[in-house]
Write a protein that holds these residues in place. Structure first.
Motif, PDB file in Angstrom:
ATOM      1  N   HIS A   1     -10.135   1.902  -6.698  1.00  0.00           N
ATOM      2  CA  HIS A   1     -11.070   1.660  -5.605  1.00  0.00           C
ATOM      3  C   HIS A   1     -11.368   2.951  -4.848  1.00  0.00           C
ATOM      4  CE1 HIS A   1     -10.079   1.512  -1.265  1.00  0.00           C
ATOM      5  NE2 HIS A   1      -8.867   1.754  -1.685  1.00  0.00           N
TER       6      HIS A   1
ATOM      7  N   ASP B   1     -14.740  -1.018   1.587  1.00  0.00           N
ATOM      8  CA  ASP B   1     -13.514  -0.457   2.160  1.00  0.00           C
ATOM      9  C   ASP B   1     -13.521  -0.651   3.682  1.00  0.00           C
ATOM     10  OD1 ASP B   1     -10.963   0.531   1.751  1.00  0.00           O
ATOM     11  OD2 ASP B   1     -11.528   2.599   2.133  1.00  0.00           O
TER      12      ASP B   1
ATOM     13  N   GLU C   1      -3.716  -3.313  -2.409  1.00  0.00           N
ATOM     14  CA  GLU C   1      -3.846  -2.008  -2.996  1.00  0.00           C
ATOM     15  C   GLU C   1      -2.463  -1.428  -3.272  1.00  0.00           C
ATOM     16  OE1 GLU C   1      -6.202   0.648  -0.548  1.00  0.00           O
ATOM     17  OE2 GLU C   1      -7.663  -0.903  -0.163  1.00  0.00           O
TER      18      GLU C   1
ATOM     19  N   HIS D   1      -5.225   2.319  -5.194  1.00  0.00           N
ATOM     20  CA  HIS D   1      -5.597   3.275  -4.145  1.00  0.00           C
ATOM     21  C   HIS D   1      -5.030   4.625  -4.575  1.00  0.00           C
ATOM     22  CE1 HIS D   1      -5.886   4.790   0.124  1.00  0.00           C
ATOM     23  NE2 HIS D   1      -4.938   5.582  -0.342  1.00  0.00           N
TER      24      HIS D   1
ATOM     25  N   HIS E   1       0.847  -1.196   0.000  1.00  0.00           N
ATOM     26  CA  HIS E   1       0.000   0.000   0.000  1.00  0.00           C
ATOM     27  C   HIS E   1       0.890   1.257   0.000  1.00  0.00           C
ATOM     28  CE1 HIS E   1      -2.960   2.889   1.499  1.00  0.00           C
ATOM     29  NE2 HIS E   1      -3.893   2.015   1.150  1.00  0.00           N
TER      30      HIS E   1
HETATM   31 ZN   LIG Z   1      -7.466   2.244  -0.227  1.00  0.00          ZN
END
Ligand SMILES: [Zn+2]
Length: 217
Positions: A109, A159, A44, A80, A15
């Protein structure tokens, strides 16, 4: 990774807010994890200039490397992106021109960009992920944008544990609450909740290449 929960799929990735170096051994770990049959995407991954925990240059590098990893493994990506749409779109464009575009490259997303960003992203073959934030009182811009987005490009998502829809805003989110996201999309697009649910399910099955055993009839 356990195979106890065979109906649960996973994505693996670093991430943008993770303070972690993406060196060769981390990349190799991601490769190994992605061999598991229940891993259906790389994510993500992306850019977050809102939290900005990791310096932007480092975020961009990790995004590029993991996009290439997704190409290598033939998996879609879960992107993301917060306050970084221009840079994210530029990186996606470079990636697609070097790797060639595929029909289902991934999903942005919890979309929070402008209409122009959405149009570009959809043109590049991506789905748009819509969360509980569409139910928030002040999200009229997002509702406006999503009202013009075809159901064929929308994925509903939680989420969880974040972004709990309006009736439970501020509380811990959970998968069952995705119903309120579908309700709001149905309302703003003047379609039935079933139409939203069916198309989102179809889109998810297509994107993640799930076979029909995951769908109960
Ligand atoms: Zn996210």
């Amino acid at each position: 990774m356990s195979t106890q929960f065979t109906l649960v799929s996973a994505a693996v990735g670093i991430h943008p807010n993770e303070d972690l170096d993406l060196d060769k051994s981390t990349l190799q770990k991601l490769r190994t994890l992605s061999n598991h049959p229940n891993v259906v995407a790389i994510g993500e991954i992306g850019l977050d200039y809102f939290r900005n925990i990791t310096p932007p240059d480092k975020q961009k590098h990790r995004f590029r490397v993991q996009l290439d990893l997704a190409s290598e493994l033939g998996l879609p990506v879960i992107v993301h992106c917060r306050d970084a749409y221009e840079d994210a779109i530029n990186i996606i464009s470079e990636w697609q021109s070097s790797m060639g575009s595929k029909s289902n490259p991934g999903v942005f997303h919890s979309f929070s960009g402008l209409e122009t960003h959405m149009n570009t992203i959809v043109d590049k073959g991506f789905y748009i992920g819509v969360t509980g934030s569409i139910t928030f009182n002040k999200s009229y811009n997002l509702r406006d944008i999503v009202s013009g987005l075809p159901l064929t490009k929308i994925l509903i998502e939680t989420d969880a544990p974040f972004l709990s829809p309006q009736p439970n805003r501020g509380k811990r989110n959970e998968p069952a609450f995705v119903r309120w996201v579908a309700d709001k999309i149905a309302e703003i697009k003047s379609v039935t909740v079933d139409e939203v649910a069916n198309s989102s399910t179809h889109n998810a099955l297509t994107l993640f290449d799930w076979n029909n055993q995951y769908v109960q009839t």
